[in-house]
Design an enzyme around this catalytic site. Structure first.
Site, PDB file in Angstrom:
ATOM      1  N   ARG A  27     -13.401  81.222  70.985  1.00  0.00           N
ATOM      2  CA  ARG A  27     -13.758  80.808  69.459  1.00  0.00           C
ATOM      3  C   ARG A  27     -14.163  81.741  68.961  1.00  0.00           C
ATOM      4  NH1 ARG A  27     -15.119  74.606  69.466  1.00  0.00           N
ATOM      5  NH2 ARG A  27     -16.160  74.721  67.706  1.00  0.00           N
ATOM      6  N   TRP A  74     -20.788  82.405  65.340  1.00  0.00           N
ATOM      7  CA  TRP A  74     -20.585  83.539  64.423  1.00  0.00           C
ATOM      8  C   TRP A  74     -20.608  83.095  63.116  1.00  0.00           C
ATOM      9  CZ3 TRP A  74     -16.814  83.010  59.592  1.00  0.00           C
ATOM     10  CH2 TRP A  74     -16.079  84.069  59.819  1.00  0.00           C
ATOM     11  N   ASN A 100     -24.267  74.367  64.360  1.00  0.00           N
ATOM     12  CA  ASN A 100     -22.852  74.828  63.987  1.00  0.00           C
ATOM     13  C   ASN A 100     -22.711  74.450  62.985  1.00  0.00           C
ATOM     14  OD1 ASN A 100     -21.778  75.089  66.603  1.00  0.00           O
ATOM     15  ND2 ASN A 100     -19.999  73.947  66.983  1.00  0.00           N
ATOM     16  N   GLU A 493       5.221  85.110  60.367  1.00  0.00           N
ATOM     17  CA  GLU A 493       3.731  85.359  62.271  1.00  0.00           C
ATOM     18  C   GLU A 493       4.397  86.506  62.611  1.00  0.00           C
ATOM     19  OE1 GLU A 493       2.520  83.022  63.163  1.00  0.00           O
ATOM     20  OE2 GLU A 493       1.843  83.364  65.145  1.00  0.00           O
ATOM     21  N   LYS A 497       1.111  88.282  63.683  1.00  0.00           N
ATOM     22  CA  LYS A 497       0.480  88.633  65.141  1.00  0.00           C
ATOM     23  C   LYS A 497      -0.383  90.276  64.863  1.00  0.00           C
ATOM     24  CE  LYS A 497      -0.312  86.120  65.954  1.00  0.00           C
ATOM     25  NZ  LYS A 497      -0.212  84.067  65.489  1.00  0.00           N
ATOM     26  N   HIS A 516      12.874  94.428  46.304  1.00  0.00           N
ATOM     27  CA  HIS A 516      12.234  94.242  44.624  1.00  0.00           C
ATOM     28  C   HIS A 516      10.320  94.570  45.069  1.00  0.00           C
ATOM     29  CE1 HIS A 516      15.521  91.753  43.347  1.00  0.00           C
ATOM     30  NE2 HIS A 516      15.557  91.157  44.382  1.00  0.00           N
ATOM     31  N   LYS A 615     -11.493  81.533  66.378  1.00  0.00           N
ATOM     32  CA  LYS A 615      -9.727  80.734  67.087  1.00  0.00           C
ATOM     33  C   LYS A 615     -10.126  79.725  65.731  1.00  0.00           C
ATOM     34  CE  LYS A 615      -6.372  79.403  69.642  1.00  0.00           C
ATOM     35  NZ  LYS A 615      -5.126  80.077  68.840  1.00  0.00           N
TER      36      LYS A 615
HETATM   37  O1  M6R Z   1      -5.777  75.586  63.774  1.00  0.00           O
HETATM   38  P1  M6R Z   1      -5.508  75.817  62.869  1.00  0.00           P
HETATM   39  O2  M6R Z   1      -3.531  75.434  63.225  1.00  0.00           O
HETATM   40  O3  M6R Z   1      -5.832  74.868  62.135  1.00  0.00           O
HETATM   41  O4  M6R Z   1      -5.556  77.126  62.724  1.00  0.00           O
HETATM   42  C1  M6R Z   1      -5.022  78.098  61.582  1.00  0.00           C
HETATM   43  C2  M6R Z   1      -5.453  79.420  61.513  1.00  0.00           C
HETATM   44  O5  M6R Z   1      -6.302  79.338  61.440  1.00  0.00           O
HETATM   45  C3  M6R Z   1      -4.444  80.350  62.475  1.00  0.00           C
HETATM   46  O6  M6R Z   1      -3.239  79.820  63.274  1.00  0.00           O
HETATM   47  C4  M6R Z   1      -4.755  81.251  62.570  1.00  0.00           C
HETATM   48  O7  M6R Z   1      -3.785  81.897  61.438  1.00  0.00           O
HETATM   49  C5  M6R Z   1      -4.464  82.395  63.646  1.00  0.00           C
HETATM   50  N1  M6R Z   1      -5.252  82.869  64.380  1.00  0.00           N
HETATM   51  C6  M6R Z   1      -2.854  82.705  63.780  1.00  0.00           C
HETATM   52  O8  M6R Z   1      -2.737  83.645  65.218  1.00  0.00           O
END
Ligand code: M6R
Length: 620
Positions: A27, A74, A100, A493, A497, A516, A615
């Site tokens: 997480r 965190w 949390n 995407e 990544k 542009h 996460k």
């Molecule tokens: O759990 P979710 O799909 O709602 O999360 C959304 C974003 O936080 C998540 O996709 C984030 O951008 C990832 N780390 C991308 O790899």
């Protein structure tokens, strides 16, 4: 983000909590700690850094007991250090808590408690809640209660919760209250595992897997009492409730690495299977449509829909952009994709005929949840496309579709993206067949969808080539990712990544839009990754690629098998199977996931736990 684990039963609790914390590592966190109810009272071990370091501390200073709570933090309020780590003591160590969420009124509460003589050791908002519980416990004792009496302790907890503003998932131990954990939830998820003579507490199901299959998801405003001999749950406003026990689907193998070096790689390789899972039972050849069971709206209501809003964050937002193309193409339904973090504060006109989908892997993203709640508050039907069963968004939604992709542990989302795109394709087929799409067209799509797990398996054969490309390009510090139509979100995407796990600056753009502005960045040091499979506007993307080459920009192309024209222009070509335009994101995303993975590895980055990221982003 933060994670909670707790246990009451007969096992060695320190070992169990440590294992649970390891399972919560995905997480994202920066410190960890546990509190155990021992013969000496509550004892705490906590430490900034990895759970393994906490393990070393516990090995040196063991804790013996059968009841305890643990936490991965965190940092939000106060830097990551030993003192700010959870658990936190309240009062004179009468109570210890893990938390949390965010206590928004912590500042004013802290001042009030300081005036009463409470001494704060940390900078956290959590310590306020700990002292407040201790304070209300003392108040209850003055009124005749007793520190070893459950009713007294519950009154102290409830009096505290009455004063907290913000979000919390809490695990609480009282020094004098034998063999008990009290848990409370408002806006931050908690799940209770039900065993024989033992109960588990966690912020998500991963620490429970392999110990029990029976779980109870706590709802907002519920307070639970976990004791080895029973579980009691009360709603703070309506009184005791009967726990509704659900079955956990995950098995231990889902959260184990197996032969893979990293979860990200394992999850990339799971995609033939996860896409198959997303399709399973959802293709109806007879009616040439998709079977979508959980929308909880009648066909008549669905036919009335004339607009769709997809809302999400990060990777899920990117899959929403693919969904926009599909819904408009297949169903002719005007679709908008909104960043959840923006939608929650905007006030766009939404009519009665608009259907809203929140797309989320975790089902816990704070912005997505808030956007969804805002839409619900205005009375709009709000559905979810979600992976985690029992997550907050899945439970809050009026209905929805699960991905069935299994736990995604790598922080960089991979299999969730392809599963979301698969589900959005099914949804578009479903809406399309309710409207303009012909029977033969529906059948053709079903046949093509059925082939996708195999095509994705074939796509993975590009791995060696991707490894080679990564080897040649990992030292560059800026990348452009370019694609058009369905593949523009794939470019976004791919760039995301690379950014998130290798810390390289990367930008995704529609390939033609590059002229542009971003073209000014192009030089020999700025590689462009082109997503250029055959199809619709392939020649146009070729021209965009030539434009980059003319300026000496290195080009890495993701192209269809056998495409020699691309090979003549690009410096590197990574081949993927040739599929219909609308299915290209499912194959083209994969080499980009692998590219980010290998570049990150070569740069010595922690691919599964990139810096600063979590996460599930459960704070705003
Ligand atoms: O759990 P979710 O799909 O709602 O999360 C959304 C974003 O936080 C998540 O996709 C984030 O951008 C990832 N780390 C991308 O790899």
């Amino acid at each position: 983000m933060c994670g909670i684990v707790g246990y009451v039963g007969f096992r060695n609790v320190a070992d169990l909590l440590l294992e649970g914390l390891h399972r919560l590592e995905y997480r994202g966190y920066d410190s960890a700690g546990i509190a155990v109810l021992t013969e000496q009272g509550i004892e705490v071990r906590k430490r900034a850094g990895r759970v393994a370091e906490l393990g070393g501390l516990i090995a040196a200073q063991p804790l013996i007991g059968h009841v305890g709570i643990g936490h991965t933090r965190w940092a939000t309020h106060g830097e990551p250090n030993d003192i700010n780590s959870h658990p936190h003591f309240g009062g004179n160590q009468q109570v210890a808590i893990v938390h949390n969420g965010v206590i928004e009124n912590f500042d004013s509460l802290r001042k009030q408690l300081q005036q009463l003589g409470y001494v704060f050791r940390s900078q956290t908002d959590t310590e306020v809640a700990a002292h407040l519980i201790a304070h209300h416990l003392d108040e209850q004792i003055k009124l005749g209660g007793s520190a070893d009496d459950l009713t007294t302790c519950l009154k102290a907890v409830n009096a505290t919760l009455d004063r907290l503003k913000g979000t919390y998932g809490l695990g609480i131990l009282f020094t004098e209250l034998p063999e008990t954990i009290i848990a409370a939830r408002s806006g931050s998820p908690l799940v209770i595992g039900v065993g024989r003579d033992e109960y588990f507490l966690a912020s998500d199901a991963s620490p429970l897997i392999g110990y029990t299959k029976e779980v109870v998801y706590l709802s907002d405003h519920e307070v639970a009492v976990l004791r080895a001999d029973g579980l009691q749950i009360e709603h703070r406003h309506t009184g005791n409730i009967r726990p509704s026990i659900q079955t956990l689907q995950q098995v231990s193998a889902d959260i184990e690495l197996g032969d893979y070096e990293h979860y990200m790689l394992k999850e990339i390789y799971e995609q033939p299977q996860t896409v198959e899972n997303a399709l399973r039972g959802r293709l109806d050849m007879e009616e040439a449509t998709a079977v979508i069971g959980g929308l909880n709206l009648t066909p008549k209501e669905l036919r009335k829909i004339d607009r769709i809003v997809l809302t999400a964050c990060g990777t899920s937002w990117h899959s929403g952009l693919v969904g926009e193309h599909l819904l408009e193409e297949f169903a002719r339904l005007p679709t908008e994709v909104e960043y959840a973090s923006e939608l929650r504060y905007r006030n766009p006109p939404i009519s009665d005929r608009t259907l809203i989908f929140a797309i989320t892997q975790s089902g816990e993203t704070a912005d997505t949840l808030a956007a969804m709640k805002e839409c619900k508050r205005k009375g709009h039907p709000t559905l979810a496309i979600c992976n985690v069963v029992g997550s907050t968004i899945a439970r809050e939604a009026d209905g929805g579709i699960y991905l069935h992709a299994g736990p995604e542990i790598g922080v960089a989302s991979t299999k969730a993206f392809t599963s979301q795109v698969t589900v959005l394709t099914l949804l578009s087929l479903y809406f399309g067949r309710m409207r303009h799409m012909s029977f033969p067209a529906g059948r053709r799509i079903i046949r093509q969808l059925r082939d996708m797990p195999e095509k994705i398996q074939k796509t993975l054969e590009c791995h060696d080539k991707v490894r080679e490309v990564a080897d040649r390009y990992y030292h560059f510090n800026n990348f452009l990712y370019l694609g058009r139509l369905h593949n523009f979100p794939v470019a976004l995407e791919g760039a995301l990544k690379l950014k998130e796990i290798s810390y390289i600056h990367a930008e995704g753009y529609p390939a033609a839009e590059m002229k542009h502005g971003p073209i000014a960045l192009v030089d020999q040091q700025t590689p462009s990754v082109f997503v250029i499979p055959r199809g619709g506007i392939y020649p146009k993307v070729m021209s965009n690629m030539e434009e980059i080459k003319a300026r000496k920009g290195p080009v890495i192309a993701i192209a269809c098998e056998g495409d020699r024209d691309v090979a003549r222009v690009a410096d590197e070509v990574i081949y993927v199977p040739d599929v219909e335009d609308y299915l290209q994101p499912l194959v083209c995303a994969i080499p980009l996931q692998l590219l980010a993975y290998h570049v990150a590895l070569l740069r010595g980055c922690n691919v599964d736990r990139p810096r600063n990221l979590a996460k599930s982003v459960t704070v705003e």
